[in-house]
Design an enzyme around this catalytic site. Structure first.
Site, PDB file in Angstrom:
ATOM      1  CG  HIS A  10       7.594  -0.666   9.255  1.00  0.00           C
ATOM      2  ND1 HIS A  10       8.210   0.563   9.444  1.00  0.00           N
ATOM      3  CD2 HIS A  10       7.157  -0.654   7.982  1.00  0.00           C
ATOM      4  CE1 HIS A  10       8.150   1.268   8.341  1.00  0.00           C
ATOM      5  NE2 HIS A  10       7.508   0.553   7.429  1.00  0.00           N
ATOM      6  N   GLY A  11       7.557  -0.100  12.973  1.00  0.00           N
ATOM      7  CA  GLY A  11       7.944   1.115  13.677  1.00  0.00           C
ATOM      8  C   GLY A  11       8.661   2.105  12.774  1.00  0.00           C
ATOM      9  CB  THR A  13      12.691   3.340   9.146  1.00  0.00           C
ATOM     10  OG1 THR A  13      12.144   4.127   8.077  1.00  0.00           O
ATOM     11  CG2 THR A  13      11.932   2.034   9.279  1.00  0.00           C
ATOM     12  CG  ASN A  16       8.992   5.466   8.173  1.00  0.00           C
ATOM     13  OD1 ASN A  16       8.947   4.490   8.917  1.00  0.00           O
ATOM     14  ND2 ASN A  16       8.613   5.391   6.901  1.00  0.00           N
ATOM     15  N   GLY A  23      10.532   1.476   0.027  1.00  0.00           N
ATOM     16  CA  GLY A  23       9.823   0.285  -0.384  1.00  0.00           C
ATOM     17  C   GLY A  23      10.625  -0.953  -0.031  1.00  0.00           C
ATOM     18  CD  GLU A  89       4.860   0.144   1.231  1.00  0.00           C
ATOM     19  OE1 GLU A  89       3.991  -0.497   0.593  1.00  0.00           O
ATOM     20  OE2 GLU A  89       4.586   0.990   2.115  1.00  0.00           O
ATOM     21  CD  GLN A  90       3.982   1.725  -4.705  1.00  0.00           C
ATOM     22  OE1 GLN A  90       3.137   2.022  -3.850  1.00  0.00           O
ATOM     23  NE2 GLN A  90       4.224   2.483  -5.748  1.00  0.00           N
ATOM     24  CE1 TYR A  91      13.082  -1.620  -5.706  1.00  0.00           C
ATOM     25  CE2 TYR A  91      12.463  -2.301  -7.928  1.00  0.00           C
ATOM     26  CZ  TYR A  91      13.415  -1.879  -7.025  1.00  0.00           C
ATOM     27  OH  TYR A  91      14.710  -1.703  -7.437  1.00  0.00           O
ATOM     28  CE1 TYR A  92       6.361   3.687  -3.330  1.00  0.00           C
ATOM     29  CE2 TYR A  92       7.895   3.063  -1.600  1.00  0.00           C
ATOM     30  CZ  TYR A  92       6.617   3.370  -2.011  1.00  0.00           C
ATOM     31  OH  TYR A  92       5.586   3.353  -1.100  1.00  0.00           O
TER      32      TYR A  92
END
Length: 224
Positions: A10-11, A13, A16, A23, A89-92
């Site tokens: 994804h683009g 955020t 990011n 996540g 995504e992985q859940y943090y």
């Protein structure tokens, strides 16, 4: 049946940009993130997609829609977009939204590995998930086993799509650590996995839907 998966990160955020773990959090795309999505759409404008999948996060759905807009403008039939939590995504857990360096220090320092890369170098990628779950005071973060059980459920959805045929192209909007996890699990030697997949980059796999998951993926390209 082999389908060609085009996995796009994804683009960018806001999380990011701020170097925060993201996540299941739902930070919006930045202006750069919208441009990332459009750049990926331009790369994929000549691909005739038979299906499209993404996680049910806003960043993934927005990226997917912009890519499909460009694809449709270039004369291709627009497939239905399937948004599903299996592709998240992985859940943090407790560390969602935390500064990445702080979170990975909390996970790895008790094991003598104070950074994300140090954890991987000393213990392997799976340990990044298990150590973070261990450090989570609520233990809500996904373990490596929990993560792969969910991700494999997503690829079962694609494998069971009766509308797909041998040789079809499938768009999937993915996430940074998920792309790295797939590469660590399935890529042959020769790929530099110290380089994280860029926002808007394209990674391609051939997915043999008849094979068990451990033998189902062949890497065609990474982080293009």
């Amino acid at each position: 049946m082999i389908v060609h998966l085009h996995l796009v990160r994804h683009g960018q955020t806001t999380f990011n940009r701020y170097n925060r773990l993201q996540g299941w959090s739902n930070a919006p795309l930045t202006d750069k993130g919208l441009a990332d999505a459009d750049k990926a759409g331009d790369k994929l404008r000549d691909i005739d997609f038979a299906a499209a999948y993404c996680s049910d996060t806003t960043r993934a759905q927005t990226t997917a829609q912009r890519i499909l807009d460009i694809n449709e403008q270039n004369g291709h039939k627009r497939p239905e977009l399937h948004a599903d939590m299996h592709f998240r995504e992985q859940y943090y857990g407790y560390f969602e939204g935390q500064d990445m360096n702080v979170a990975w220090w909390a996970a790895g320092a008790p094991h003598g590995a104070p950074t994300y890369n140090a954890i991987i170098e000393q213990y392997g990628l799976g340990a990044t998930k298990d150590f973070l779950k261990e450090a989570d005071p609520f233990h809500d973060a996904e373990s490596d086993e929990e993560y792969w059980q969910r991700i494999e459920g997503g690829y079962a959805l694609i494998a069971n799509n009766q509308a797909l045929h041998d040789g079809d192209h499938v768009l999937q909007i993915s996430h940074g650590n998920t792309l790295l996890s797939l590469m660590h699990r399935f890529a042959p030697e020769g790929y530099d996995l110290s380089e994280r997949p860029a926002n808007g980059s394209v990674t391609c796999f051939d997915f043999d839907t008849a094979q068990p998951i451990d033998r189902a993926f062949t890497v065609a390209s990474y982080n293009q």
